[in-house]
Design an enzyme around this catalytic site. Structure first.
Site, PDB file in Angstrom:
ATOM      1  N   TYR A 145       5.451  -7.367  15.692  1.00  0.00           N
ATOM      2  CA  TYR A 145       5.622  -6.195  14.827  1.00  0.00           C
ATOM      3  C   TYR A 145       6.400  -5.101  15.562  1.00  0.00           C
ATOM      4  O   TYR A 145       7.374  -4.562  15.049  1.00  0.00           O
ATOM      5  CB  TYR A 145       4.242  -5.689  14.409  1.00  0.00           C
ATOM      6  CG  TYR A 145       4.245  -4.541  13.432  1.00  0.00           C
ATOM      7  CD1 TYR A 145       4.760  -4.683  12.144  1.00  0.00           C
ATOM      8  CD2 TYR A 145       3.690  -3.298  13.776  1.00  0.00           C
ATOM      9  CE1 TYR A 145       4.742  -3.635  11.239  1.00  0.00           C
ATOM     10  CE2 TYR A 145       3.661  -2.248  12.874  1.00  0.00           C
ATOM     11  CZ  TYR A 145       4.191  -2.421  11.609  1.00  0.00           C
ATOM     12  OH  TYR A 145       4.157  -1.376  10.718  1.00  0.00           O
ATOM     13  N   LEU A 199      20.378  -9.962  -1.164  1.00  0.00           N
ATOM     14  CA  LEU A 199      19.903  -9.066  -2.218  1.00  0.00           C
ATOM     15  C   LEU A 199      21.056  -8.748  -3.158  1.00  0.00           C
ATOM     16  O   LEU A 199      22.074  -8.193  -2.727  1.00  0.00           O
ATOM     17  CB  LEU A 199      19.362  -7.761  -1.604  1.00  0.00           C
ATOM     18  CG  LEU A 199      18.298  -7.907  -0.514  1.00  0.00           C
ATOM     19  CD1 LEU A 199      17.894  -6.538   0.021  1.00  0.00           C
ATOM     20  CD2 LEU A 199      17.077  -8.637  -1.066  1.00  0.00           C
ATOM     21  N   GLY A 216      22.610  -4.003   4.345  1.00  0.00           N
ATOM     22  CA  GLY A 216      23.808  -4.535   3.679  1.00  0.00           C
ATOM     23  C   GLY A 216      23.866  -4.073   2.232  1.00  0.00           C
ATOM     24  O   GLY A 216      24.938  -3.694   1.725  1.00  0.00           O
ATOM     25  N   TYR A 262      24.298   0.554  11.919  1.00  0.00           N
ATOM     26  CA  TYR A 262      24.971   0.676  10.613  1.00  0.00           C
ATOM     27  C   TYR A 262      25.501   2.085  10.403  1.00  0.00           C
ATOM     28  O   TYR A 262      26.551   2.297   9.812  1.00  0.00           O
ATOM     29  CB  TYR A 262      24.033   0.267   9.472  1.00  0.00           C
ATOM     30  CG  TYR A 262      24.261  -1.156   9.037  1.00  0.00           C
ATOM     31  CD1 TYR A 262      23.929  -2.215   9.879  1.00  0.00           C
ATOM     32  CD2 TYR A 262      24.844  -1.450   7.809  1.00  0.00           C
ATOM     33  CE1 TYR A 262      24.152  -3.520   9.500  1.00  0.00           C
ATOM     34  CE2 TYR A 262      25.073  -2.758   7.421  1.00  0.00           C
ATOM     35  CZ  TYR A 262      24.737  -3.787   8.262  1.00  0.00           C
ATOM     36  OH  TYR A 262      24.975  -5.078   7.887  1.00  0.00           O
ATOM     37  N   PHE A 267       0.826  -1.212   0.000  1.00  0.00           N
ATOM     38  CA  PHE A 267       0.000   0.000   0.000  1.00  0.00           C
ATOM     39  C   PHE A 267       0.866   1.269   0.000  1.00  0.00           C
ATOM     40  O   PHE A 267       0.866   2.041  -0.970  1.00  0.00           O
ATOM     41  CB  PHE A 267      -0.937  -0.070   1.216  1.00  0.00           C
ATOM     42  CG  PHE A 267      -1.526   1.238   1.649  1.00  0.00           C
ATOM     43  CD1 PHE A 267      -2.150   2.081   0.734  1.00  0.00           C
ATOM     44  CD2 PHE A 267      -1.473   1.617   2.987  1.00  0.00           C
ATOM     45  CE1 PHE A 267      -2.707   3.294   1.141  1.00  0.00           C
ATOM     46  CE2 PHE A 267      -2.020   2.822   3.407  1.00  0.00           C
ATOM     47  CZ  PHE A 267      -2.628   3.668   2.471  1.00  0.00           C
TER      48      PHE A 267
END
Ligand code: UDP
Length: 338
Positions: A166, A82, A123, A180, A32
């Site tokens: 959640y 990824l 990453g 990070y 959404f």
């Protein structure tokens, strides 16, 4: 002379000068909010790659972009490695179930995408020296004891309750994002998103906006949980993605700290049900149903920080936003997705 230990600079991502057409990666870009963000980015001239496993997202939300020269869709679970063969300037991490009904049904996937998925998305950003934005949530405040909620409030969360999967995944994701930044020098942003509504919400995702609108349109009773005195503040999706874009591009020296984006106009759920009945012209009744465990009593964003550093405030009033949303749901019910 005493020297203060500092982290080695060697593994810090070099600050990159951005030139040419920017490339944005949007995880959860078929969801959404993600799909509205993708529309905004394409409109501002970005190349956009969407990564989405379609667990709660839908290709219908990006079908209108098929064939767009700057748009690419990859069906992938972002908890897996990824790989992208192109430079990336911005990573927008939006993948996650976000409705209480969804994350109650998918608690492990919710925890995995918030933790492992955030790790993978960070990453990717580190590898590409891209700027990273985390879609966090007002749920990090839990059932808040500070009202309205400011970003410096630490929250009141039950880690083992039905919302824990959640809330804690997003709290972990915020901690990971800050780590990070600290350890690798990554440029990061954290947006805390409050209740948002608009076209492309799923009719049956269980959240209050689609629930009440679909009940009103079909003449069924509106299910108000508890006595309906709990409050929420609803932001129209175009206002939300405008604020998020401003945050990613913001160069304020505090821009890495969380920013609330939401509409501060607060109302009870009972008032909200009455507004839906008024706008749809429905003759549905209101029916009480049990209040789910740990349902936050009140929620209203303090948006002073967004006003100050982003020069942002919502523009769409509730009646206008709901009119557009109701039109969308009417189209869905007739089998004409927008
Ligand atoms: N709610 C309700 N009826 C419904 C769905 C939700 O009264 O059919 C209430 C819910 O208990 C909560 C509020 O509406 O107090 C907003 O719920 P939603 O699931 O949209 O999101 P939340 O803000 O709780 O994450």
């Amino acid at each position: 002379m005493l020297s203060v230990p500092t982290r080695p600079m060697a593994n810090r991502a070099p600050k990159k000068k951005r030139t040419g057409t920017p490339h944005s990666v949007v995880t959860g870009g078929a969801g959404f909010v993600g799909s509205h963000l993708v529309d905004l980015l394409l409109g501002r001239g970005h190349h956009v790659t969407v990564l989405d496993n379609l667990v709660t997202g839908s290709v219908d939300n990006v079908a209108h972009l098929a064939g767009h020269p700057n748009f690419r869709f990859i069906q992938q679970d972002v908890t897996e490695y990824l790989f992208l063969d192109t430079p990336v300037d911005f990573v927008w991490h939006f993948a996650s179930p976000a409705s209480p009904v969804d994350y109650r049904e998918l608690p492990i996937q919710t925890l995995k995408v918030g933790s492992l998925g955030t790790h993978k998305a960070l990453g990717l950003a580190k590898h590409k020296s891209a700027r990273f934005l985390l879609a966090s949530t007002s749920e990090v405040y839990g059932d808040p004891q500070v009202h309205p909620q400011t970003e410096d409030y630490w929250g009141h969360v039950n880690p083992i309750g039905p919302r824990g999967c959640y809330d804690e995944a997003k709290r972990f994701a915020e901690a990971m994002t800050m780590a990070y930044r600290e350890e690798h020098g990554l440029e990061t942003r954290i947006v805390r998103i409050f209740n948002t509504y608009g076209p492309r919400m799923r009719l049956r995702d269980g959240r209050v906006v689609p629930a009440f609108v679909s009940q009103a349109l079909s003449g069924k009773p509106l299910t108000v949980f508890g006595d309906g005195s709990q409050t929420r503040s609803f932001c129209y999706v175009s206002d939300l993605v405008d604020g998020i874009y401003r945050l990613m591009m913001c160069r304020d020296r505090t821009a890495h700290l969380p920013v609330n984006i939401g509409n501060p106009t607060e109302m009870t759920i009972l008032q909200f049900a009455e507004e839906i009945l008024r706008l749809t012209g429905s003759r549905s009744r209101i029916r009480r149903a049990p209040l789910p465990k740990d349902d936050p009593r009140q929620r209203q964003p303090d948006i002073s920080r967004a006003r100050k550093i982003l020069k942002w405030a919502p523009k769409i009033v509730l009646s206008e936003g709901l009119r557009r949303t109701i039109d969308y749901f009417c189209g869905q019910r007739r089998g004409n997705p927008v």
